[in-house]
Design an enzyme around this catalytic site. Sequence first.
Site, mmCIF file in Angstrom:
data_model
loop_
_atom_site.group_PDB
_atom_site.id
_atom_site.type_symbol
_atom_site.label_atom_id
_atom_site.label_comp_id
_atom_site.label_asym_id
_atom_site.label_seq_id
_atom_site.Cartn_x
_atom_site.Cartn_y
_atom_site.Cartn_z
ATOM 1 N N GLY A 148 19.808 60.380 23.906
ATOM 2 C CA GLY A 148 20.126 61.546 24.716
ATOM 3 C C GLY A 148 21.433 61.358 25.455
ATOM 4 N N CYS A 149 21.982 62.476 25.915
ATOM 5 C CA CYS A 149 23.284 62.438 26.585
ATOM 6 C C CYS A 149 23.194 61.700 27.917
ATOM 7 C CB CYS A 149 23.818 63.855 26.764
ATOM 8 S SG CYS A 149 22.635 65.031 27.457
#
Lengths: 345, 345, 345, 345
Positions: A148-149
């Site tokens: 995920g970012c």
Amino acid sequence: MTRIAVIGASGYTGVELLRLLLLHPDVEITSCVARRNAGENVEALFPSLLDQCSCVCDELDVEVLAQNADLVFTALPHQSAMEVIPSLLDKGLKVVDLSADYRLKEATTYAAWYQEHTSPELLAETPYGLPELYRKNIAQARLVANPGCYPTSVALALAPLLQEGWIDPTNLIIDSKSGTSGAGRDAKVGSLFCEVNEGFKAYGVASHRHTPEIEQTLSDLAGESVMINFTPHLLPVNRGILSTCYATLLKPATTKELIERYQTFYADEFFVRIHAAGSLPNVAYVRGSNFCDLGLVSDPRTGRVIVVSAIDNLVKGAAGQAVQNMNILLGLPEKTGLTVLPLFP
Amino acid sequence: MTRIAVIGASGYTGVELLRLLLLHPDVEITSCVARRNAGENVEALFPSLLDQCSCVCDELDVEVLAQNADLVFTALPHQSAMEVIPSLLDKGLKVVDLSADYRLKEATTYAAWYQEHTSPELLAETPYGLPELYRKNIAQARLVANPGCYPTSVALALAPLLQEGWIDPTNLIIDSKSGTSGAGRDAKVGSLFCEVNEGFKAYGVASHRHTPEIEQTLSDLAGESVMINFTPHLLPVNRGILSTCYATLLKPATTKELIERYQTFYADEFFVRIHAAGSLPNVAYVRGSNFCDLGLVSDPRTGRVIVVSAIDNLVKGAAGQAVQNMNILLGLPEKTGLTVLPLFP
Amino acid sequence: MTRIAVIGASGYTGVELLRLLLLHPDVEITSCVARRNAGENVEALFPSLLDQCSCVCDELDVEVLAQNADLVFTALPHQSAMEVIPSLLDKGLKVVDLSADYRLKEATTYAAWYQEHTSPELLAETPYGLPELYRKNIAQARLVANPGCYPTSVALALAPLLQEGWIDPTNLIIDSKSGTSGAGRDAKVGSLFCEVNEGFKAYGVASHRHTPEIEQTLSDLAGESVMINFTPHLLPVNRGILSTCYATLLKPATTKELIERYQTFYADEFFVRIHAAGSLPNVAYVRGSNFCDLGLVSDPRTGRVIVVSAIDNLVKGAAGQAVQNMNILLGLPEKTGLTVLPLFP
Amino acid sequence: MTRIAVIGASGYTGVELLRLLLLHPDVEITSCVARRNAGENVEALFPSLLDQCSCVCDELDVEVLAQNADLVFTALPHQSAMEVIPSLLDKGLKVVDLSADYRLKEATTYAAWYQEHTSPELLAETPYGLPELYRKNIAQARLVANPGCYPTSVALALAPLLQEGWIDPTNLIIDSKSGTSGAGRDAKVGSLFCEVNEGFKAYGVASHRHTPEIEQTLSDLAGESVMINFTPHLLPVNRGILSTCYATLLKPATTKELIERYQTFYADEFFVRIHAAGSLPNVAYVRGSNFCDLGLVSDPRTGRVIVVSAIDNLVKGAAGQAVQNMNILLGLPEKTGLTVLPLFP
């Protein structure tokens, strides 16, 4: 030329994958899947690609993909991803999955934060695709779980301190801020220009689904179970995540010493850049690039260290890291197709 | 009609004072001082005031002000303010000072974070002009020290919890984000549109001058010495401060209980608004108004409470609060001239 | 206190009406109608109004409105407006309609650009609610057609020149730019933050529905049929319209002469402000206010005059002008509740 | 590897040149000149280039440049450029000049809009570096005058229509809008974030210095003297110019016919992209790229054609076009180093 399919080509992560893959010297895009836009030209969906991409959006058809592609990027929402990935693997396709579905090692944790997992048997074999920390696990995989970012920005920020035990892992505060492309291209009132522009808010406080993913990596680095406070905020910019991380130093260390520690830890990592003392990251300095910029300040008054990290959420936080993982899977130099410099201003 | 002078009329705080004072029913602006723009019409400096303000910028002349004004707002940089304020007081003028010069009670603290104080004898008598917490001290003052923007957002966010000892005062993290008008109207590269827009950064980490001011108020509320980590960030919006405050609860409390506590504490405060559970402040919801919005989340996993506050840095964080203080000094209803609603979108 | 109902309270024009009406000294809001949000608190829809508005959104019920209200604002899409307005009039309610349904005098023109008109018999009696030009028609009306945002900005920009025949009415180019709130609060991909921010485009070229409305007013002013090129553009700002109008002077005139002409023409108009020579309007200088700012330049090289106008599309372009019309209908001073100054920065 | 010097490396055009040249496979940057920042590392000035550019800013020294470089980019203000360029040419260096100093063919025109020209003898030999229109003149030059940003957007927009006489050259209106990077990196109040953000204005109306440059190219294309109205506006975006051009068709033509005309005219031009009917350019679709996007609409009501063009002012409007000219001078394929795709969102 390796043949590439992109499933979920009509979102912001999808178009970013196309931007990067179209310039990549060793691959060709053979299929773009986007159910809601099936039959439409990609360049009509994204006129930024006008004259540069001849793809037409397809329906999903695993048989066709198995014929046309060697490697697939799945840029789908969680749950949708795990509905298709097992069948892709069955066809012998390699997969880089940009959803959250295969990031958590424990199916029970996944169930607690998302829903029941429908292919938990794949979790053990699937590496977490953060090359700077888990490179060796990735090369031989069939499926890579692209991080995920937010978790990317936090893991790279804290890895050096946690791995050598410089900070107290029981007292970590992560205050993160993300550009609006992280919310996707779905038409929602909350993502409208007039709702976001000239605004700023926290959201998902104490409940954001990236929390267990961050904790999993930090726990692995610390060698003990870590629980954090993670607060995401919505920034009125298109791209970028800045994470401000607060930790208590177990032994005093100056800013200079901390920076040297980071320079050593990341000495061989092209995509991690360490700011000199007195300089700090800005999401504007990584825009459009695969860099993760890190800056550090030691506060002798409180005994805490503040680590600031900046990435482009669509590049190092999604499509760029996915291409980096693809390069590893294909045995290519890891930087291939990812050397574009940040766009400033 | 009380006669008002504004010293420092050419900055963003200055024009915001003019906006509010021009609509105030009980005062009239008799003098605008702005050295660098002496001789220029205010409406040429700020065409937003076209046809609405006939003032011409003057040089500073204390004798003239003593003749023309009853009350003076000083919207000057620190140090410049204390160069002029004692002479204004000597003339019998009341002063609301928007600089940092009279906010800190200890001249030694001021010296440590700014420079030597040249009128330390005034510090003891000068109330800290945060009406919601120190209203009683303000009414009889000659000089009121209008709080800083960040300190206002933090003090109102944490006052209820600190005053009754619900949180551990030794472990406070304050992560704040401010719109760019907080940087003033000076021509600096770092404030240029292209440097700020589409960017986001931390600055003044572990060294920002609002730190001792925040700590002074929090210590007063806690009844013991408080030391914090305070990290300001620069937001690409014109107006607004959002502060995300992390504290450890000394006894468990649900989000609902915490919100009720805040509703009780601020029950009589028009300018403080408490968000219901599940809703959180956004700087967009206070734009142009004197409101301070507060939202709370209790995290049972970590035992921490997260308090989020939002203000307009130019209104509740500067000019609006200054007018609120003026109203108290003049014996007017505190809301007078400050009931304008937020501009959304 | 006149009792007011707002139909269409959940859009940007709706909330702007509420902002203005809540501060208006002579009216009270008794009903907010918003079908899609029936049952929701207005302050939950718009937290900017937290603690300031106790309304709950209702379904539309003409009988109820007839009991509770004296005057109704209809902030509905075209077609929806004319479905309800005749029944409101039948109940004796006064109506200020913010849609396009009653602006065009000719039902055939309406049919050509929109669809069949279902109450064409009302067109003749309904004044076009641009008070600066048609004030006398408004006072006695049952129904006022509040002008469009673009048409307001253009009509006020060109009225003085057209009315006295200084320019050639057959060669007019109108290049307009609008903030994104003009697109409404509907969830559409084209209105998403990431689609609008850092972007700029023309839309509706040679086909925008405000074209016949502009031509109707300009023709009336010129005393002959006028046909224009009108090109709207989408600006990445929340609020504001700037129209740049190009006309050929029939006789030479200097910038100074033209400005004097405008100052005379608008001498009694509080809401129209004329910039001095060398100064030009900016949407930032009218933000949140009911002002229309005008600036002029004569170009002796080409014999053309360029007129630039700026308004806030939600105020003078919609809700503010509607309140101005309401004031006229109610016999109140026209500025009542509309003296708030622009918010800058 | 051709050795490149950049004079004026500390501005926005300078850093954009560095971004493009650092990725160019056939050149190396050997010198960065920036007087005000002499001695500073380029990567300290522009942290976007951290770890990617080892240059230190130098004072200007023509002797040193003659030793170290083969080709020089001058990214200086007008007047400053012509103070140094003749001496560079004397040393045998090739020069691509991004200033306005050598763009106008007539020294008298230059004198009328700028100041006296100090090396008018160079004007005749210096090609106007718009490759799509003047490619043949560029290859053999010593000095290339890189076009202005606005003139590039207008010339490419109107060339097909003017060259074949489809439009009336005596009645042209050009309404242009530019991102703020066009104002440069100088610290000016008018370029501050809070002055530009949420604002929009016209400037330089009937007096902008790009007017004669545009007229020179349009006159050359039309084969007769052309005089235009050109109005620039300031957009609150970092990058991008959108020009909306209004012309009267001399013979009727449909939108489809016009688009086909443009597709034929620009068939061999990689950097010019023609939008299909119904689609129009947006500065967001060219961000960071060297593309010029064109869209057309024919308005049968008025007999006019509206042409809309979009470029990135720092790329096709400055640094990208300069690299394109460099490629021509060096005999390289014109696209070399310029194939990066637009960054969207």
